[in-house]
Design a protein around this motif. Sequence first.
Motif, PDB file in Angstrom:
ATOM      1  N   ASN A 285       0.843  -1.187   0.000  1.00  0.00           N
ATOM      2  CA  ASN A 285       0.000   0.000   0.000  1.00  0.00           C
ATOM      3  C   ASN A 285       0.883   1.243   0.000  1.00  0.00           C
ATOM      4  N   VAL A 286       0.971   1.868  -1.170  1.00  0.00           N
ATOM      5  CA  VAL A 286       1.709   3.126  -1.319  1.00  0.00           C
ATOM      6  C   VAL A 286       0.811   4.089  -2.075  1.00  0.00           C
ATOM      7  N   LEU A 287       0.714   5.313  -1.593  1.00  0.00           N
ATOM      8  CA  LEU A 287      -0.244   6.261  -2.159  1.00  0.00           C
ATOM      9  C   LEU A 287       0.409   7.204  -3.166  1.00  0.00           C
ATOM     10  N   ASP A 288      -0.331   7.475  -4.227  1.00  0.00           N
ATOM     11  CA  ASP A 288       0.029   8.522  -5.173  1.00  0.00           C
ATOM     12  C   ASP A 288      -0.473   9.847  -4.584  1.00  0.00           C
ATOM     13  N   ILE A 289       0.437  10.761  -4.301  1.00  0.00           N
ATOM     14  CA  ILE A 289       0.042  11.978  -3.568  1.00  0.00           C
ATOM     15  C   ILE A 289       0.037  13.226  -4.448  1.00  0.00           C
ATOM     16  N   ARG A 290       0.048  13.032  -5.758  1.00  0.00           N
ATOM     17  CA  ARG A 290       0.129  14.196  -6.649  1.00  0.00           C
ATOM     18  C   ARG A 290      -1.082  15.114  -6.573  1.00  0.00           C
TER      19      ARG A 290
END
Lengths: 331, 331
Positions: A285-290
């Motif tokens: 679980n890794v989030l795209d924070i753009r």
Amino acid sequence: MHLHEQNLSRLAGARCAVLGANGFIGTNLCIALHYAGTTVVGVGRSQRARDVLVDKVEWRRADLATGSAFEHAVRDCDFVVHLANTLLPTPSNAEKVRDVQENLIGTLTLLERCRELGVGKVIYASSGGTVYGPQTNTPISEDVLPRPICSYGVVKHAVEGYLHLYRQLHHLDYVALRIANPFGPHQMPHDQGLVAALFGKALAGTPISIWGDGSVVRDYVYIQDVVDAIIAAMVLNEPDAPRIYNIGSGVGRSVNDVIASIQAIHGELPEVGYQHARAADVPVNVLDIRRAQTYLGWNPATPWHDALRATYIWLHDALGASAKAQSYAIV
Amino acid sequence: MHLHEQNLSRLAGARCAVLGANGFIGTNLCIALHYAGTTVVGVGRSQRARDVLVDKVEWRRADLATGSAFEHAVRDCDFVVHLANTLLPTPSNAEKVRDVQENLIGTLTLLERCRELGVGKVIYASSGGTVYGPQTNTPISEDVLPRPICSYGVVKHAVEGYLHLYRQLHHLDYVALRIANPFGPHQMPHDQGLVAALFGKALAGTPISIWGDGSVVRDYVYIQDVVDAIIAAMVLNEPDAPRIYNIGSGVGRSVNDVIASIQAIHGELPEVGYQHARAADVPVNVLDIRRAQTYLGWNPATPWHDALRATYIWLHDALGASAKAQSYAIV
């Protein structure tokens, strides 16, 4: 001047209720809001604010589980920050009806009071770790279909749905933050949270026990960055901006990575034992924070090792002596 | 041999509970399942099955609103088809807590009983008309993010989330069908449904009143095609196939289009009046049905005018004399 400080100055004079004020995120947020010159209403199930907050918040007792006393808590508030949850992700699966009853219906009751009493905006702590469930592509953007594998995540997602509905139907503004795995000061070793638990074990010198083989990858985000994101969400003033944001570091680290980083700070660690993985845990679980970077002008600015070191120092002081830490539960 | 008939023959000997059996979809489904040689358990709030079903179903009284008596209804069933809902979309917005209490918690209680009693598969009638909310692109595929603007849609979507969870955690199989706007025999003019309401007015000779300017576009799907889709979902035996399907015609028709088609069948219509549009109505809703075509081998096979004509003939008989129809509510 920091973006963070610019945002804080825009909140001076506001009145903010924080649900779950005595919790890990709540404590940090209340302190930041207090020093920004806002009137902070701490809300929770406890009889009183925790020691560090006593001189910083007006305490109101209210409980999601019963939906009672919210009007007393949110009256005259410009902002309501909802960080409360009555169940953790893993136990939520064994208590689905209770989860819906307390956390979904409880939140609906809160939103109804916010609408009746003219609250300006609700900030909701959704969950970057559970709403998405297992996803093929990482980092995970807000555009993918959520497929939670725990009740906690289904309920968080349903709350997001009702927030959208309240905005559409009743013009109650909101921002939902899908927060990854936060860590930092005021998170205790017996709370949820790998970093605090590992540091607790390291300081106590007791054996470390983890679920799975240590390959599970998560997105760890420092609490000051999370507080910055909440404040950026509060001051967001773009009607057409999205209302749901991932808040993480954007970087994936395995449990074994975290253990190595902690060892680099603390020195030699106690023995690490491996237990069976849990059903509610997704492998990565890794989030795209753009999106948050673009619309909130926010960045997870604190470097990993600085954040870990600050956490370590705080825990070292908070735990006082290693003897105290002996009794903390396994990770 | 029709695909439909092939599927039906695979169900012979099965035991199927149908929640909401006395409703429009339920009645048609129970009749089809009965003639396919299944044992049909009709479930609903009424004391008894409606007349047309009396000799075709075993009746069990149970109520979503209280979650009671489900074990009695689903025991020994291979399939449970859940078509029940205690609120319509528009009124659901004024009763959000009740909606969650009855339709979400009620369904959780049902799923818990299904799991305990070893039901093979649950087919859930989700909603193609409300789960998606307003969408930029049409036809709408199952891959877009749902953004419902009524509580009914939020709850249907949350139920889908729990169905996914029960499959992941408890190996209870399911298929959720996001059904568009169904019409056909056994839908009465006072039920939800534009086609039946318009035919009712036409047959009664009473003025027609519609919400908005008649430009609202919907996806109207014939009930026999919906029944076929439910049966195809029951016999679906591909572990890796998707579990959520749009069920519509794939064709958009405005209210004014429908009025014109109905006029072509009935002849001159009563006067049409236009009222304010409703907040819960999205301007366009047309479903992309390629997923169901691919995985369920299903097609909305009935031509529009044939379906309308069959509906008209059925309603003409059911209403008996136009005098009877005078008392039907506005559309």
